[in-house]
Write a protein that holds these residues in place. Structure first.
Motif, PDB file in Angstrom:
ATOM      1  N   UNK A 139       9.121   8.770   9.784  1.00  0.00           N
ATOM      2  CA  UNK A 139       9.645   8.444  11.168  1.00  0.00           C
ATOM      3  C   UNK A 139       8.700   8.764  12.066  1.00  0.00           C
ATOM      4  N   UNK A 140       7.984   9.693  12.145  1.00  0.00           N
ATOM      5  CA  UNK A 140       6.882  10.076  13.123  1.00  0.00           C
ATOM      6  C   UNK A 140       5.756   8.924  13.024  1.00  0.00           C
ATOM      7  N   UNK A 141       5.482   8.875  11.809  1.00  0.00           N
ATOM      8  CA  UNK A 141       4.594   7.629  11.598  1.00  0.00           C
ATOM      9  C   UNK A 141       4.928   6.001  12.078  1.00  0.00           C
ATOM     10  N   UNK A 142       6.280   5.985  11.771  1.00  0.00           N
ATOM     11  CA  UNK A 142       6.876   4.750  12.567  1.00  0.00           C
ATOM     12  C   UNK A 142       6.566   4.503  14.010  1.00  0.00           C
ATOM     13  N   UNK A 254      -9.860   3.771  -3.033  1.00  0.00           N
ATOM     14  CA  UNK A 254      -9.231   2.733  -2.156  1.00  0.00           C
ATOM     15  C   UNK A 254      -8.998   3.098  -0.896  1.00  0.00           C
ATOM     16  N   UNK A 255      -8.475   4.417  -0.807  1.00  0.00           N
ATOM     17  CA  UNK A 255      -8.577   5.109   0.701  1.00  0.00           C
ATOM     18  C   UNK A 255      -9.778   5.267   1.301  1.00  0.00           C
ATOM     19  N   UNK A 256     -10.904   5.427   0.756  1.00  0.00           N
ATOM     20  CA  UNK A 256     -12.194   5.439   1.225  1.00  0.00           C
ATOM     21  C   UNK A 256     -12.530   4.051   1.891  1.00  0.00           C
ATOM     22  N   UNK A 257     -12.066   2.937   1.113  1.00  0.00           N
ATOM     23  CA  UNK A 257     -12.469   1.542   1.227  1.00  0.00           C
ATOM     24  C   UNK A 257     -11.766   1.261   2.658  1.00  0.00           C
ATOM     25  N   UNK A 258     -10.279   1.548   2.704  1.00  0.00           N
ATOM     26  CA  UNK A 258      -9.491   1.277   3.760  1.00  0.00           C
ATOM     27  C   UNK A 258      -9.855   2.076   5.049  1.00  0.00           C
ATOM     28  N   UNK A 259      -9.950   3.255   4.790  1.00  0.00           N
ATOM     29  CA  UNK A 259     -10.389   4.127   6.331  1.00  0.00           C
ATOM     30  C   UNK A 259     -11.802   3.483   6.697  1.00  0.00           C
ATOM     31  N   UNK A 273      -3.194   7.162  12.266  1.00  0.00           N
ATOM     32  CA  UNK A 273      -1.825   7.035  11.559  1.00  0.00           C
ATOM     33  C   UNK A 273      -1.673   7.150  10.276  1.00  0.00           C
ATOM     34  N   UNK A 274      -2.673   6.493   9.607  1.00  0.00           N
ATOM     35  CA  UNK A 274      -2.704   6.460   8.153  1.00  0.00           C
ATOM     36  C   UNK A 274      -3.053   7.895   7.573  1.00  0.00           C
TER      37      UNK A 274
END
Length: 509
Positions: A139-142, A254-259, A273-274
């Motif tokens: 909810x907080x993330x949303x 993949x987290x490294x790539x996205x970040x 947020x992520x």
């Protein structure tokens, strides 16, 4: 009179400063200056060096190295072998202005009436005491997602000595985690040669879907399509909970790539947020199972502590640590740690090591025999690297072999290679489309479109119209139509995608 140690501030300007540094410290610093070519960079681009909690600038370190060479303690030509970083030393990259980490587009549609009620910093609650902690984190993330607006900035505090220890501890936790994962038999390959986590049959698919949703979302947000982008961000975040429970090592990749992609595109607020979502969920899972001090939980605890200006450098170092461990555990298939995509930004996660790692892949793949179908994924990775290096002929030659084998397998009702066939069709299409820009041959562009539409059709039949693979392929086709000025066709495709995914048609509506 007692001699003063190197870290005494009062002795900082005396000629004998650094006299008691160990030889391996000086050798390591000399290797850093050599490998990063710091002598060729401007002063503002050079890092600073911390020795036992005290800061030293490049000029001071370089002067000390020159003295060591002159005295004969340090060879004029250092060894080309990599040296282990001493625990007392930290190399701190130059600071990054916070203006680089702002959202460039306006997300007015997602602005809520209570947008100022929620903090953009990491949540400070003790999630372990909440009745339904996962729900509260979501909810907080949303609320953070819908509250993003143009010009939002998150101030990055100046680094303190404790923060400078985070990179070392972060890399050490990654090494410990990979060693434990290897000992526990976590590195398993499925029937098509993909590295999977044996604790979950859907682990590989979940991580692949997370990556595709995130990458397409980032591109849409960068182009101003806020609604569609945030829908895909939400879909990506839904996958995180199960992935975290599996503790799959591919997530770090993949987290490294996205970040890094988020920060390189100036979407620092979305990165926060992520990060808050993932680190909060790891904290919850660790608290439930008493694993707060396990390497997996520590990895994300250090990610949570990283100042945003240092994330890219630390992520790249952590990725290399993970790949090195993967290579030692899986000597025959280390390219699985590369998670190669056809994004032009793909090599960002590898930093200065990209060319070296790709050279390893090319060399090992060149030795493969066509009669080894189990090496299909390795050849596909080789084709992707050839495409990214603009060697389209070599890529297409490899891809034709892959597609031929996939076609023969289908004719014998062997459906193992369907996912690889879809991937190969996409890379083939990208090769033809890229080649069409270099020549006046219109056949290449039409061939590219046919191949990509074939990939979309295969993905729709096998994975569904709502699958991240189908969405990613359609997104690429939409970009091509826009690039060729076929606006009406692009609008129809965009509308059909939005009807499935959600979100409005036009940007910034």
């Amino acid at each position: 009179m007692p001699r003063a140690p190197i870290s005494e501030p009062a002795e900082a300007r005396k000629p004998k400063r650094g006299k008691y540094a160990k030889l391996q410290d000086i050798q390591y610093l000399a290797a850093v200056i050599r490998d990063q070519e710091l002598d060729l960079q401007s002063p503002s681009s050079r890092p600073t060096f911390w020795f036992d909690g005290k800061v030293y600038h490049y000029s001071e370190v370089a002067r000390r190295i020159r003295r060591a060479r002159k005295s004969g303690r340090l060879p004029i030509q250092e060894s080309s072998h990599s040296l282990a970083q001493p625990e007392c030393l930290q190399v701190v990259p130059p600071s990054v202005y916070e203006a680089q980490w702002t959202i460039p587009t306006r997300f007015a549609d997602y602005a809520a009436d209570d947008r100022h009620e929620f903090s953009y910093s990491a949540p400070s609650e003790d999630y372990s005491v909440l009745i339904d902690p996962m729900k509260n984190v979501s909810r907080a993330c949303h609320h953070q997602l819908v509250s993003l607006d143009n010009g939002v900035k998150i101030r990055v505090p100046p680094p303190c000595p404790d923060e400078l220890l985070v990179p070392t501890k972060f890399c050490a936790s990654i090494i410990r985690y990979f060693q434990g994962a290897n000992e526990n038999g976590l590195f398993v390959f499925n029937h098509v040669g993909s590295l999977v986590n044996r604790t979950s049959t859907g682990g590989y698919a979940n991580i692949s879907d997370f990556h595709k949703c995130a990458v397409v979302a980032i591109d849409l947000l960068e182009r101003g399509y806020a609604n569609q982008g945030f829908v895909l961000v939400s879909q990506a975040l839904v996958l995180v909970e199960q992935i975290l429970k599996d503790q799959d090592p591919k997530l770090l990749d993949v987290l490294c790539d996205v970040s890094i992609l988020l920060l390189s595109k100036g979407m620092g607020s979305l990165y926060d947020i992520l990060k808050d979502k993932i680190c909060g969920m790891v904290k919850i899972i660790a608290a439930k199972h008493g694993g707060e001090h396990q390497p997996w939980a520590q990895i994300f605890a250090y990610i949570d502590q990283m100042p945003r200006s240092q994330v890219v450098d630390n992520m790249q170092r952590g990725w290399i640590c993970g790949f090195d461990q993967l290579e030692s555990a899986l000597q025959e298939q280390p390219w699985e740690g590369l998670n190669i995509s056809c994004s032009v930004d793909h090599s960002l996660r590898m930093g200065q090591n990209a060319q070296r790692l790709w050279d390893v892949l090319v060399e090992r793949t060149a030795q493969l025999s066509v009669s080894e179908p189990e090496k299909m994924r390795q050849r596909l990775a080789y084709a992707k690297v050839s495409y990214l290096q603009c060697d389209y002929s070599k890529a297409l030659e490899t891809l034709q072999t892959i597609l031929s084998q996939c076609r023969k397998a289908r004719q014998h009702d062997d459906l193992r290679w369907l996912a690889i066939e879809i991937d190969a069709l996409e890379v083939s299409a990208r090769c033809y489309f890229a080649r069409s820009k270099l020549t006046t041959d219109r056949d290449d562009a039409s061939t590219a479109e046919v191949l990509l539409e074939t990939a979309v059709g295969r993905s729709t039949r096998t994975e569904g119209i709502k699958s991240p693979t189908t969405i990613a392929l359609q997104h690429t086709l939409w970009l091509w139509l826009m690039e060729q000025g076929r606006v009406d066709e692009a609008a129809l495709l965009r509308k059909s995608m939005d009807d499935v995914v959600g979100g409005s048609l036009s940007p910034d509506e």
